[in-house]
Design a protein around this motif. Structure first.
Motif, short mmCIF file in Angstrom:
data_model
loop_
_atom_site.label_atom_id
_atom_site.label_comp_id
_atom_site.label_asym_id
_atom_site.label_seq_id
_atom_site.Cartn_x
_atom_site.Cartn_y
_atom_site.Cartn_z
N GLY A 167 0.82 -1.21 0.00
CA GLY A 167 0.00 0.00 0.00
C GLY A 167 0.85 1.26 0.00
N GLU A 168 0.31 2.29 -0.61
CA GLU A 168 1.07 3.53 -0.81
C GLU A 168 1.52 4.17 0.50
OE1 GLU A 168 0.52 7.87 -2.96
OE2 GLU A 168 -0.88 6.27 -3.43
N LYS A 169 0.62 4.25 1.48
CA LYS A 169 0.98 4.88 2.76
C LYS A 169 2.15 4.13 3.42
CE LYS A 169 -0.50 5.68 7.46
NZ LYS A 169 -1.31 5.17 8.52
N ASN A 170 2.02 2.82 3.50
CA ASN A 170 3.08 2.04 4.15
C ASN A 170 4.40 2.13 3.40
OD1 ASN A 170 1.14 1.23 5.99
ND2 ASN A 170 1.36 -0.95 5.59
N THR A 171 4.36 1.99 2.08
CA THR A 171 5.61 2.01 1.33
C THR A 171 6.31 3.36 1.45
OG1 THR A 171 4.47 2.49 -0.75
CG2 THR A 171 4.96 0.18 -0.29
N GLU A 172 5.54 4.45 1.46
CA GLU A 172 6.14 5.77 1.61
C GLU A 172 6.79 5.94 2.98
OE1 GLU A 172 3.28 8.79 0.63
OE2 GLU A 172 3.15 8.14 -1.45
N LEU A 173 6.09 5.52 4.04
CA LEU A 173 6.64 5.61 5.40
C LEU A 173 7.91 4.78 5.53
CD1 LEU A 173 3.43 5.37 7.63
CD2 LEU A 173 5.07 7.26 7.61
N ILE A 174 7.84 3.55 5.05
CA ILE A 174 8.98 2.64 5.16
C ILE A 174 10.16 3.15 4.34
CG2 ILE A 174 9.80 0.31 4.61
CD1 ILE A 174 6.91 -0.66 5.38
N ASP A 175 9.91 3.56 3.11
CA ASP A 175 10.99 4.07 2.27
C ASP A 175 11.69 5.27 2.90
OD1 ASP A 175 10.63 2.14 0.32
OD2 ASP A 175 9.56 3.47 -1.07
N ARG A 176 10.91 6.21 3.43
CA ARG A 176 11.51 7.39 4.07
C ARG A 176 12.36 6.99 5.28
NH1 ARG A 176 6.57 10.12 3.26
NH2 ARG A 176 6.01 9.79 5.43
N PHE A 177 11.84 6.07 6.07
CA PHE A 177 12.57 5.64 7.25
C PHE A 177 13.87 4.93 6.86
CE2 PHE A 177 13.52 2.37 10.46
CZ PHE A 177 13.90 3.22 11.48
N ILE A 178 13.78 4.00 5.92
CA ILE A 178 14.97 3.27 5.50
C ILE A 178 16.02 4.23 4.94
CG2 ILE A 178 15.88 1.61 3.82
CD1 ILE A 178 13.31 -0.02 4.28
N GLU A 179 15.60 5.18 4.13
CA GLU A 179 16.54 6.16 3.58
C GLU A 179 17.23 6.94 4.70
OE1 GLU A 179 14.22 8.50 0.85
OE2 GLU A 179 13.97 6.81 -0.52
N SER A 180 16.51 7.19 5.79
CA SER A 180 17.07 7.98 6.88
C SER A 180 18.10 7.20 7.71
CB SER A 180 15.96 8.50 7.80
OG SER A 180 15.45 7.48 8.64
N ILE A 181 18.08 5.87 7.63
CA ILE A 181 19.03 5.07 8.43
C ILE A 181 19.98 4.23 7.59
CG2 ILE A 181 17.47 4.99 10.42
CD1 ILE A 181 17.00 1.96 9.67
N LEU A 182 19.90 4.36 6.30
CA LEU A 182 20.69 3.53 5.38
C LEU A 182 22.19 3.60 5.66
CD1 LEU A 182 20.47 1.59 3.01
CD2 LEU A 182 20.55 3.55 1.48
N GLU A 183 22.66 4.73 6.09
CA GLU A 183 24.10 4.88 6.35
C GLU A 183 24.60 3.99 7.48
OE1 GLU A 183 25.14 8.74 8.52
OE2 GLU A 183 23.03 9.05 8.01
N TYR A 184 23.69 3.42 8.27
CA TYR A 184 24.08 2.58 9.40
C TYR A 184 24.05 1.09 9.08
CZ TYR A 184 23.38 7.08 11.47
OH TYR A 184 23.45 8.42 11.72
N GLU A 185 23.76 0.74 7.85
CA GLU A 185 23.73 -0.66 7.45
C GLU A 185 25.07 -1.33 7.74
OE1 GLU A 185 22.75 -3.45 3.58
OE2 GLU A 185 23.08 -1.32 3.29
N GLY A 186 25.01 -2.44 8.46
CA GLY A 186 26.19 -3.22 8.76
C GLY A 186 27.10 -2.66 9.85
#
Length: 99
Positions: free
Chosen positions: A54-73
């Motif tokens: 769903g659009e709402k969920n994917t937008e929320l999740i994408d924004r959150f993941i983008e905000s923490i991506l630098e911490y992967e691993g």
């Protein structure tokens, strides 16, 4: 000395509740030790992926993941206590908003 393990334990308990699994679930990643030493990003994304519909969920999740991506691993010690607290709080907030 800062005890970062307490945050890993707290996150492990949250994730176990979401996935309805025991410690060591998801191939051993749902474990405070694993979370503390580099799998925090992976387990967070794994639990969010089950709601990636769903659009709402994917937008929320994408924004959150983008905000923490630098911490992967990265280990919690590399990230720092304040940032870890913020990531975990943001994760819980995002997850609570998902449908």
């Amino acid at each position: 000395m800062i005890n970062l393990h307490q945050y890993a334990v707290s996150l492990e308990h949250t994730l176990r509740g979401i996935l309805e699994c025991d410690r060591g679930g998801l191939g051993g990643l749902i474990d405070a030790d694993a979370i503390e030493y580099g799998s925090m990003f992976t387990v967070i994304v794994s639990t969010l992926s089950i709601k990636y519909i769903g659009e709402k969920n994917t937008e929320l999740i994408d924004r959150f993941i983008e905000s923490i991506l630098e911490y992967e691993g990265k280990r919690m010690a590399e990230i720092g206590e304040q940032k870890i607290k913020g990531i975990i709080d943001s994760y819980r907030e995002v997850y609570s908003q998902l449908e």
